[in-house]
Each structure stands twice: as structure tokens, then as C-alpha cells.
Design an enzyme around this catalytic site. Sequence first.
Site: not given
Ligand SMILES: *Cc1c(COP(=O)(O)O)cnc(C)c1O
Length: 380
Positions: A39, A135, A272, A320
Site C-alpha cells: 500500500k 480502529r 526564506y 518547495m
Molecule cells: C499496513 C498494514 C500491515 C503492515 O504493517 P507493517 O508494520 O508495515 O508490517 C499489516 N496489516 C494491516 C492491516 C496494515 O494496514
Amino acid sequence: MARPQGTKTWIEVSRGALRANAAALKRSAPNSRLICVVKSNAYGHGTAETVRALRGRADWFAVDSLAEAQAVRSAAAAEPVLILGYTLHENLKAAVRSGFRLTVYNPETARQLAVLATARHPAHVHLKIETGTSRQGILEDDLPALLRILRRNPHVIVEGASTHFANIEDTTDSSYARGQLRRYLKAVAVIESSGRPVAVKHTACSAAAILFPETHFDAVRTGIALYGLWPSAETKVSARSSGRSLELRTALVWKTLVAQVKALPAGTPVSYGLTEKLTRRSNVAVMPIGYWDGLDRGLSSVGHVLIRGRRAKILGRVCMNMCVVDVTEIPGVRPEDEAIIIGPQKEERIAAEEVARQLGTINYEVVTRINPTLPRVLVA
Ligand SMILES: *Cc1c(COP(=O)(O)O)cnc(C)c1O
């Protein structure tokens, strides 16, 4: 030379490091499938590049959204893809059609899937259990009703059940995680009480995969460790002291080039806001990289870059698209010398963890915030 033609800043990602880390994680969890979490542009490493390096070695890929799942598929990955995040109702049909696995915890989503799923396009569901992270996830009390909705349609397949630990990176004390694990197992028993076993039980992120074999089940979901970064200093300490340590190789090097070098007299303010004045006659280098690229403005007057294997401190504000660094102690710096934002150069190294400390954040955020439009290149 890995620099893509025409680019002033780019990210080199080591195929060998990604593969070695995947192999090391498989050795840590030898009886579980490896779900490679890609992701957020593969934690800044580039989705396409990371997937190309890992396809055939990952057992599954996991992402946050439908768009990310499609990006994994576009990189020609044949492995199943699990969407970990929330999928909008309007995206459910496309996700099911593509065979992506969905994380489900809302009755509203379940109702839509019960309508959508067909023999040709079954919906593969992974139920996310709320066990204490507060969560995403279904509360234990609400689970039977959710299951009743899903079971209206035989083409909705409850393939997986998952949960996510709240406090596994930040502590060397595993008691909270053990409580979460107990609640998870109770929920799995509820799901399986119908006589249908859950094929893919998964709970472990990187830290759990490394430290707690009892969390491995059928698959481990590893992100950060895959990229050669430790989830936290505590995880590394716990791994060492429990004899579960593994060799991780950082996969990412972020580079840029020097744009200008000039000498300025003592007392000259830089950048800046005139926030920093030179305390001596100095040679400064202008770097063509700034906060748009993901070089956090919080690194103003604090961060470093590497040039000719030496540290050059950032002078004044990060802008930037530019920043200015002190090269007074580094002889012979010239325009288009290669510089390192994160990674090694000769004997020196700037680790994502060092940048994270300077910014009061974690290595995860440092790498994922590298602007996704910058080119990523796979190197050996
Ligand atoms: C991002 C995520 C992971 C991976 O976690 P890491 O600590 O990067 O290994 C595992 N499970 C879920 C649900 C996540 O959102």
C-alpha cells in the site's frame, strides 16, 4: 548509472534487498503465506517496481484501496490481492469482478456483496475483527448478524479472518497483544461454528511476524520489514534478545544532484525567512529538491544530505523545490555531483530512522511521504 534521463531526483530500489527480505520473513514464518503489503506506493518504494521485484516470491499482495489493487494487477502480478482498507460501495462491483479480496466489517458492505456476488464472480471476504485497536473491525457482539447477511448468498465466500495489533511495535511488553489474540480466536470460533473453516487466518504485521510465532496462522502481512526497515527500535531489541533476529537490507536510496555551488561571507542569511545566518565564510550548495519532493520542511536547519561521502547540513528553510546545504568542509563539490537524501554514500549513511528522529515521526512516514511522482528505478 541508474538515474532516469532528465530527472533531478529519483529513488533507487534494490530488487535483491526486497527479495532477500521476503526470503528472511519467510524463514521467520515458515508455515505461513507471505502477504507482501504494498500500500501507499509500496511504502514509497514504487508499487510497480516493488511488485515486479516480488512477484513469484510473494504469496499474496495487500493494498489499501481498489486503485492500488489495480496498480498491482497492472504490474502483472498473478498473486491474489487483498484490499485492507475501506472499499466504497461504488467500488465493490469492480473489486469483486477483478477477484480482489475484500476486508469487510460493516453490515452495509455485507448487504451490497450479498447482492453482487455471483457464481462467475464470487466475493472473497476477509472479516476484520475488532480486538482492541479500536480502529477498523467488527465488534464481537455484532459478528453473528454480519455473518447472517453474508450467508444469504452462497457466492460470498468468507475466505479470511483478520485482526491488527495496536501495541506491538511500541513496546517490549506483549501482554496487550496476547489479549487481542484471545479475542481474535474467540471470534474465529464464532465464524467457524457454522462448520465452515476460515481458510486464511491472519493477524501479524512485521513486528508480530518477527517476534510472535503464535500470531502467524495461515499468513503474515508484512510491510515495513519487507523494505528492510525495522518496525521500531523496540522490535529490533526484542528480536535480538529473544534470538529471533533476522538480517534486513534497506531497499531504498533517494538521490539528487547538486545544482549550484558558491562561496558566501560570514553573516549572510540563507533561504526564506532569514532563519539561519552563516557563522563563517561558507561554501554552500543549492540542491534541486524541496518539500514538494517529500523532503519535509521540518528538516530546515536540522537535516543533512550526503555529498562526496560527507555530511552536508541543511542551511535555513527547506523550500518547495530547493534547499541549501553547507559544503564548506567538503572540497571540490561541483554542479551535478550526486547527493544522497536517504541511503549510503561511501562510509556515510543517512537512515530513514535518523530523519524520522529529526522530524519526531517514524521511518514508515519518512519513506511513504516521498512524492509518488518521482521516478523509481529497480537496481540490483
Ligand atoms: C499496513 C498494514 C500491515 C503492515 O504493517 P507493517 O508494520 O508495515 O508490517 C499489516 N496489516 C494491516 C492491516 C496494515 O494496514
